[in-house]
Design a protein around this motif. Structure first.
Motif, PDB file in Angstrom:
ATOM      1  N   GLY A  33     -48.160  39.076 -34.461  1.00 23.17           N
ATOM      2  CA  GLY A  33     -47.749  39.491 -35.791  1.00 23.17           C
ATOM      3  C   GLY A  33     -46.351  40.089 -35.828  1.00 23.17           C
ATOM      4  N   ARG A  34     -45.526  39.731 -34.858  1.00 28.46           N
ATOM      5  CA  ARG A  34     -44.148  40.209 -34.819  1.00 28.46           C
ATOM      6  C   ARG A  34     -43.189  39.054 -35.073  1.00 28.46           C
ATOM      7  NH1 ARG A  34     -44.066  42.762 -28.910  1.00 28.46           N
ATOM      8  NH2 ARG A  34     -45.097  40.770 -28.569  1.00 28.46           N
ATOM      9  N   THR A  35     -41.972  39.393 -35.409  1.00 28.25           N
ATOM     10  CA  THR A  35     -40.934  38.375 -35.500  1.00 28.25           C
ATOM     11  C   THR A  35     -40.403  38.095 -34.097  1.00 28.25           C
ATOM     12  OG1 THR A  35     -39.111  39.942 -35.763  1.00 28.25           O
ATOM     13  CG2 THR A  35     -40.232  39.218 -37.784  1.00 28.25           C
ATOM     14  N   ILE A  36     -39.617  37.062 -33.993  1.00 30.32           N
ATOM     15  CA  ILE A  36     -38.983  36.744 -32.717  1.00 30.32           C
ATOM     16  C   ILE A  36     -38.111  37.915 -32.271  1.00 30.32           C
ATOM     17  CG2 ILE A  36     -37.237  35.253 -31.650  1.00 30.32           C
ATOM     18  CD1 ILE A  36     -38.342  32.993 -33.500  1.00 30.32           C
ATOM     19  N   ALA A  37     -37.311  38.434 -33.181  1.00 28.55           N
ATOM     20  CA  ALA A  37     -36.418  39.547 -32.851  1.00 28.55           C
ATOM     21  C   ALA A  37     -37.203  40.777 -32.404  1.00 28.55           C
ATOM     22  CB  ALA A  37     -35.536  39.883 -34.047  1.00 28.55           C
ATOM     23  N   GLN A  38     -38.302  41.069 -33.074  1.00 29.24           N
ATOM     24  CA  GLN A  38     -39.123  42.222 -32.689  1.00 29.24           C
ATOM     25  C   GLN A  38     -39.734  42.030 -31.310  1.00 29.24           C
ATOM     26  OE1 GLN A  38     -41.724  42.117 -36.081  1.00 29.24           O
ATOM     27  NE2 GLN A  38     -40.702  43.856 -37.075  1.00 29.24           N
ATOM     28  N   ALA A  39     -40.228  40.829 -31.043  1.00 27.39           N
ATOM     29  CA  ALA A  39     -40.848  40.549 -29.741  1.00 27.39           C
ATOM     30  C   ALA A  39     -39.828  40.678 -28.616  1.00 27.39           C
ATOM     31  CB  ALA A  39     -41.479  39.156 -29.742  1.00 27.39           C
ATOM     32  N   LEU A  40     -38.633  40.139 -28.825  1.00 31.56           N
ATOM     33  CA  LEU A  40     -37.599  40.238 -27.801  1.00 31.56           C
ATOM     34  C   LEU A  40     -37.161  41.685 -27.606  1.00 31.56           C
ATOM     35  CD1 LEU A  40     -35.453  37.101 -28.693  1.00 31.56           C
ATOM     36  CD2 LEU A  40     -36.952  37.379 -26.707  1.00 31.56           C
ATOM     37  N   ALA A  41     -37.014  42.424 -28.694  1.00 26.70           N
ATOM     38  CA  ALA A  41     -36.614  43.838 -28.608  1.00 26.70           C
ATOM     39  C   ALA A  41     -37.665  44.673 -27.892  1.00 26.70           C
ATOM     40  CB  ALA A  41     -36.350  44.390 -29.998  1.00 26.70           C
ATOM     41  N   ALA A  42     -38.931  44.260 -28.002  1.00 23.55           N
ATOM     42  CA  ALA A  42     -40.024  44.977 -27.346  1.00 23.55           C
ATOM     43  C   ALA A  42     -40.149  44.612 -25.866  1.00 23.55           C
ATOM     44  CB  ALA A  42     -41.341  44.702 -28.068  1.00 23.55           C
ATOM     45  N   GLY A  43     -39.315  43.679 -25.409  1.00 24.41           N
ATOM     46  CA  GLY A  43     -39.324  43.319 -23.995  1.00 24.41           C
ATOM     47  C   GLY A  43     -40.176  42.121 -23.640  1.00 24.41           C
ATOM     48  N   GLU A  44     -40.654  41.403 -24.644  1.00 25.60           N
ATOM     49  CA  GLU A  44     -41.439  40.190 -24.368  1.00 25.60           C
ATOM     50  C   GLU A  44     -40.542  39.194 -23.635  1.00 25.60           C
ATOM     51  OE1 GLU A  44     -44.737  38.608 -23.942  1.00 25.60           O
ATOM     52  OE2 GLU A  44     -44.885  39.880 -25.720  1.00 25.60           O
ATOM     53  N   GLU A  45     -41.098  38.496 -22.666  1.00 23.83           N
ATOM     54  CA  GLU A  45     -40.333  37.511 -21.911  1.00 23.83           C
ATOM     55  C   GLU A  45     -39.881  36.381 -22.831  1.00 23.83           C
ATOM     56  OE1 GLU A  45     -41.965  36.139 -18.209  1.00 23.83           O
ATOM     57  OE2 GLU A  45     -43.084  38.006 -17.964  1.00 23.83           O
ATOM     58  N   THR A  46     -38.659  35.930 -22.618  1.00 19.10           N
ATOM     59  CA  THR A  46     -38.112  34.888 -23.488  1.00 19.10           C
ATOM     60  C   THR A  46     -38.934  33.608 -23.427  1.00 19.10           C
ATOM     61  OG1 THR A  46     -36.554  34.265 -21.743  1.00 19.10           O
ATOM     62  CG2 THR A  46     -35.746  35.730 -23.491  1.00 19.10           C
ATOM     63  N   VAL A  47     -39.473  33.283 -22.277  1.00 16.99           N
ATOM     64  CA  VAL A  47     -40.273  32.059 -22.166  1.00 16.99           C
ATOM     65  C   VAL A  47     -41.552  32.178 -23.002  1.00 16.99           C
ATOM     66  CG1 VAL A  47     -41.504  32.694 -20.043  1.00 16.99           C
ATOM     67  CG2 VAL A  47     -41.097  30.295 -20.561  1.00 16.99           C
ATOM     68  N   VAL A  48     -42.129  33.335 -23.070  1.00 13.17           N
ATOM     69  CA  VAL A  48     -43.326  33.550 -23.896  1.00 13.17           C
ATOM     70  C   VAL A  48     -42.974  33.396 -25.374  1.00 13.17           C
ATOM     71  CG1 VAL A  48     -45.040  35.274 -24.608  1.00 13.17           C
ATOM     72  CG2 VAL A  48     -44.449  35.019 -22.191  1.00 13.17           C
ATOM     73  N   VAL A  49     -41.838  33.966 -25.759  1.00 16.35           N
ATOM     74  CA  VAL A  49     -41.392  33.855 -27.155  1.00 16.35           C
ATOM     75  C   VAL A  49     -41.060  32.406 -27.480  1.00 16.35           C
ATOM     76  CG1 VAL A  49     -39.686  34.625 -28.851  1.00 16.35           C
ATOM     77  CG2 VAL A  49     -40.556  36.238 -27.145  1.00 16.35           C
TER      78      VAL A  49
END
Length: 66
Positions: A33-49
């Motif tokens: 339930g996050r945006t791409i920008a939020q997920a990346l800012a939270a430290g989610e791996e780029t491959v997962v995003v």
């Protein structure tokens, strides 16, 4: 995947202006339930995003970018 590679793929799939809009405005269920920008800012791996983007937009992301 490097962050620069991620943004390059997103730009190529959607165009630079629309890619930024999707990254900040579109909430993806695959990202909790996050945006791409939020997920990346939270430290989610780029491959997962990136996989979440591919799943959310299967008709927009060319096979060579998957």
């Amino acid at each position: 995947m490097r962050l620069t590679d991620f943004w390059g793929r997103l730009d190529e799939a959607f165009g630079p202006a629309y890619a930024r809009s999707i990254a900040t405005d579109q909430v993806l269920a695959q990202l909790g339930g996050r945006t791409i920008a939020q997920a990346l800012a939270a430290g989610e791996e780029t491959v997962v995003v990136w996989r979440a983007v591919c799943a959310a937009y299967p008709d927009r992301v060319p096979g060579r970018l998957r």
